[in-house]
Write a protein that holds these residues in place. Structure first.
Motif, PDB file in Angstrom:
ATOM      1  N   ILE A  38     -15.613 -31.598 -30.093  1.00 16.68           N
ATOM      2  CA  ILE A  38     -16.678 -30.910 -29.359  1.00 16.68           C
ATOM      3  C   ILE A  38     -16.349 -29.421 -29.296  1.00 16.68           C
ATOM      4  O   ILE A  38     -15.217 -29.049 -28.989  1.00 16.68           O
ATOM      5  N   PRO A  39     -17.314 -28.556 -29.596  1.00 17.17           N
ATOM      6  CA  PRO A  39     -17.048 -27.107 -29.521  1.00 17.17           C
ATOM      7  C   PRO A  39     -16.442 -26.705 -28.181  1.00 17.17           C
ATOM      8  O   PRO A  39     -16.859 -27.205 -27.129  1.00 17.17           O
ATOM      9  N   TYR A  40     -15.475 -25.814 -28.250  1.00 17.12           N
ATOM     10  CA  TYR A  40     -14.715 -25.419 -27.063  1.00 17.12           C
ATOM     11  C   TYR A  40     -15.623 -24.974 -25.930  1.00 17.12           C
ATOM     12  O   TYR A  40     -15.421 -25.348 -24.767  1.00 17.12           O
ATOM     13  N   ASN A  41     -16.655 -24.172 -26.256  1.00 17.62           N
ATOM     14  CA  ASN A  41     -17.509 -23.617 -25.201  1.00 17.62           C
ATOM     15  C   ASN A  41     -18.452 -24.652 -24.597  1.00 17.62           C
ATOM     16  O   ASN A  41     -19.131 -24.386 -23.611  1.00 17.62           O
ATOM     17  N   MET A  42     -18.506 -25.850 -25.180  1.00 12.97           N
ATOM     18  CA  MET A  42     -19.339 -26.911 -24.629  1.00 12.97           C
ATOM     19  C   MET A  42     -18.559 -27.861 -23.728  1.00 12.97           C
ATOM     20  O   MET A  42     -19.169 -28.680 -23.033  1.00 12.97           O
ATOM     21  N   PHE A  43     -17.216 -27.751 -23.758  1.00 11.14           N
ATOM     22  CA  PHE A  43     -16.439 -28.738 -23.006  1.00 11.14           C
ATOM     23  C   PHE A  43     -15.214 -28.125 -22.329  1.00 11.14           C
ATOM     24  O   PHE A  43     -15.135 -28.056 -21.113  1.00 11.14           O
ATOM     25  N   TRP A  44     -14.270 -27.658 -23.124  1.00 10.04           N
ATOM     26  CA  TRP A  44     -12.985 -27.233 -22.562  1.00 10.04           C
ATOM     27  C   TRP A  44     -13.084 -26.010 -21.660  1.00 10.04           C
ATOM     28  O   TRP A  44     -12.280 -25.833 -20.752  1.00 10.04           O
ATOM     29  N   VAL A  45     -14.082 -25.175 -21.889  1.00  7.58           N
ATOM     30  CA  VAL A  45     -14.226 -23.994 -21.044  1.00  7.58           C
ATOM     31  C   VAL A  45     -14.496 -24.389 -19.596  1.00  7.58           C
ATOM     32  O   VAL A  45     -14.169 -23.642 -18.659  1.00  7.58           O
ATOM     33  N   ASP A  46     -15.062 -25.592 -19.383  1.00  2.66           N
ATOM     34  CA  ASP A  46     -15.297 -26.096 -18.027  1.00  2.66           C
ATOM     35  C   ASP A  46     -14.167 -26.989 -17.546  1.00  2.66           C
ATOM     36  O   ASP A  46     -13.842 -27.004 -16.363  1.00  2.66           O
ATOM     37  N   VAL A  47     -13.576 -27.736 -18.475  1.00  2.00           N
ATOM     38  CA  VAL A  47     -12.535 -28.691 -18.088  1.00  2.00           C
ATOM     39  C   VAL A  47     -11.239 -27.970 -17.726  1.00  2.00           C
ATOM     40  O   VAL A  47     -10.600 -28.283 -16.725  1.00  2.00           O
ATOM     41  N   ASP A  48     -10.846 -27.005 -18.540  1.00  2.00           N
ATOM     42  CA  ASP A  48      -9.561 -26.323 -18.319  1.00  2.00           C
ATOM     43  C   ASP A  48      -9.722 -24.808 -18.440  1.00  2.00           C
ATOM     44  O   ASP A  48      -9.164 -24.181 -19.338  1.00  2.00           O
ATOM     45  N   PRO A  49     -10.501 -24.206 -17.541  1.00  2.00           N
ATOM     46  CA  PRO A  49     -10.750 -22.760 -17.645  1.00  2.00           C
ATOM     47  C   PRO A  49      -9.499 -21.909 -17.456  1.00  2.00           C
ATOM     48  O   PRO A  49      -9.420 -20.797 -17.974  1.00  2.00           O
ATOM     49  N   LYS A  50      -8.501 -22.428 -16.740  1.00  2.00           N
ATOM     50  CA  LYS A  50      -7.262 -21.659 -16.510  1.00  2.00           C
ATOM     51  C   LYS A  50      -6.244 -21.883 -17.622  1.00  2.00           C
ATOM     52  O   LYS A  50      -5.166 -21.281 -17.596  1.00  2.00           O
ATOM     53  N   GLU A  51      -6.590 -22.768 -18.563  1.00  2.00           N
ATOM     54  CA  GLU A  51      -5.705 -23.085 -19.696  1.00  2.00           C
ATOM     55  C   GLU A  51      -4.317 -23.512 -19.230  1.00  2.00           C
ATOM     56  O   GLU A  51      -3.289 -23.021 -19.704  1.00  2.00           O
ATOM     57  N   VAL A  52      -4.317 -24.457 -18.282  1.00  2.91           N
ATOM     58  CA  VAL A  52      -3.031 -24.969 -17.798  1.00  2.91           C
ATOM     59  C   VAL A  52      -2.365 -25.875 -18.842  1.00  2.91           C
ATOM     60  O   VAL A  52      -1.144 -26.058 -18.811  1.00  2.91           O
ATOM     61  N   ILE A  53      -3.154 -26.448 -19.761  1.00  2.96           N
ATOM     62  CA  ILE A  53      -2.561 -27.156 -20.896  1.00  2.96           C
ATOM     63  C   ILE A  53      -2.163 -26.097 -21.910  1.00  2.96           C
ATOM     64  O   ILE A  53      -3.019 -25.357 -22.392  1.00  2.96           O
ATOM     65  N   PRO A  54      -0.880 -25.973 -22.225  1.00  2.83           N
ATOM     66  CA  PRO A  54      -0.443 -24.893 -23.118  1.00  2.83           C
ATOM     67  C   PRO A  54      -1.126 -24.982 -24.479  1.00  2.83           C
ATOM     68  O   PRO A  54      -1.025 -25.990 -25.174  1.00  2.83           O
ATOM     69  N   ARG A  55      -1.865 -23.944 -24.834  1.00  2.00           N
ATOM     70  CA  ARG A  55      -2.538 -23.907 -26.130  1.00  2.00           C
ATOM     71  C   ARG A  55      -1.496 -23.753 -27.247  1.00  2.00           C
ATOM     72  O   ARG A  55      -0.382 -23.300 -27.028  1.00  2.00           O
ATOM     73  N   ASN A  56      -1.877 -24.137 -28.453  1.00  4.79           N
ATOM     74  CA  ASN A  56      -0.987 -24.075 -29.622  1.00  4.79           C
ATOM     75  C   ASN A  56       0.290 -24.885 -29.412  1.00  4.79           C
ATOM     76  O   ASN A  56       1.350 -24.544 -29.934  1.00  4.79           O
ATOM     77  N   SER A  57       0.180 -25.965 -28.641  1.00  3.84           N
ATOM     78  CA  SER A  57       1.329 -26.851 -28.430  1.00  3.84           C
ATOM     79  C   SER A  57       0.990 -28.238 -28.958  1.00  3.84           C
ATOM     80  O   SER A  57      -0.179 -28.581 -29.169  1.00  3.84           O
ATOM     81  N   LYS A  58       2.015 -29.052 -29.166  1.00  2.00           N
ATOM     82  CA  LYS A  58       1.817 -30.422 -29.629  1.00  2.00           C
ATOM     83  C   LYS A  58       0.993 -31.201 -28.606  1.00  2.00           C
ATOM     84  O   LYS A  58       0.124 -32.014 -28.972  1.00  2.00           O
ATOM     85  N   GLU A  59       1.248 -30.941 -27.341  1.00  2.16           N
ATOM     86  CA  GLU A  59       0.543 -31.655 -26.279  1.00  2.16           C
ATOM     87  C   GLU A  59      -0.949 -31.315 -26.277  1.00  2.16           C
ATOM     88  O   GLU A  59      -1.784 -32.178 -26.029  1.00  2.16           O
TER      89      GLU A  59
END
Length: 217
Positions: A38-59
């Motif tokens: 799903i495009p980032y701006n349709m989902f993740w921008v609302d789910v994790d706006p503070k980017e607490v899940i480290p981007r560019n990580s395996k997780e």
């Protein structure tokens, strides 16, 4: 066999045709998509706006396929003169149908018992080719690989069990207590995950310093 899911899809299709007339080429479907599709701006921008899940990580990569989203797909792309369709009116029809089935999910009706099927609050609706979306009200979000002792004590789950547990986030409430807990657990995990690498770098620097001192003698 009838189900709340099929009824919701059929009601959206029927209501759109009633509003805009018989529409050849209208397509309405309900699918389940991996979050990473799903495009980032349709989902993740609302789910994790503070980017607490480290981007560019395996997780971050793993969460993309561990989490899935039920999607209502409404497409006017194959409709002749789709430019004449009022996209805002179409979105309102879809939103009204979702809200109706939220009540059915919560309270039940003559056909279905309460809590039967998928909670309509989880649905993301995408209306094409306008790229209009109706955002989910709730999301079932993955937890970090390990959680704090506090979280495990409160939930009663082990780290192994928590791998398959999803944490509910209420998208429309940024101060939701469940979101606060979820963000806290990912933030604490990121700190724990970073600590070994920091300690490792410090250790290597200390060892290199010792080697240089020995070489100076």
């Amino acid at each position: 066999m009838s189900s709340p899911l099929h009824d919701l899809r059929n009601e959206i299709d029927s209501d759109l045709r009633n509003i805009f007339g018989i529409i050849n080429g209208l397509e309405v479907s309900i699918t389940r998509e991996e979050a990473g599709c799903i495009p980032y701006n349709m989902f993740w921008v609302d789910v994790d706006p503070k980017e607490v899940i480290p981007r560019n990580s395996k997780e971050w990569e793993e969460v993309q396929w561990k989490m899935s989203v039920p999607v209502i797909n409404v497409s006017f792309s194959n409709v002749d003169e789709w430019q004449n369709i009022n996209s805002y009116q179409a979105a309102q029809v879809v939103d009204n149908a979702i809200n109706k089935y939220i009540r059915v999910f919560d309270e039940g009706n003559e056909s279905y018992s309460p809590m039967m099927g998928i909670d309509p609050r989880l649905f993301l609706a995408i209306i094409m080719p306008f790229e209009m979306i109706i955002r989910p009200q709730n999301v079932l979000a993955s937890l970090p690989p390990t959680c704090s002792a506090e979280y495990k004590s409160q939930s009663g789950f082990t780290d192994e069990q928590l791998k398959s547990v999803k944490h509910t986030l209420y998208i429309n409430d940024p101060n939701d207590s469940f979101r606060v807990i979820w963000e806290r657990e990912w933030t604490r995990w990121a700190v724990r995950a970073a600590r070994p690498s920091i300690l490792g770098r410090v250790s290597r620097l200390m060892n290199n310093g010792k080697k240089r001192k020995l070489g100076d003698k």
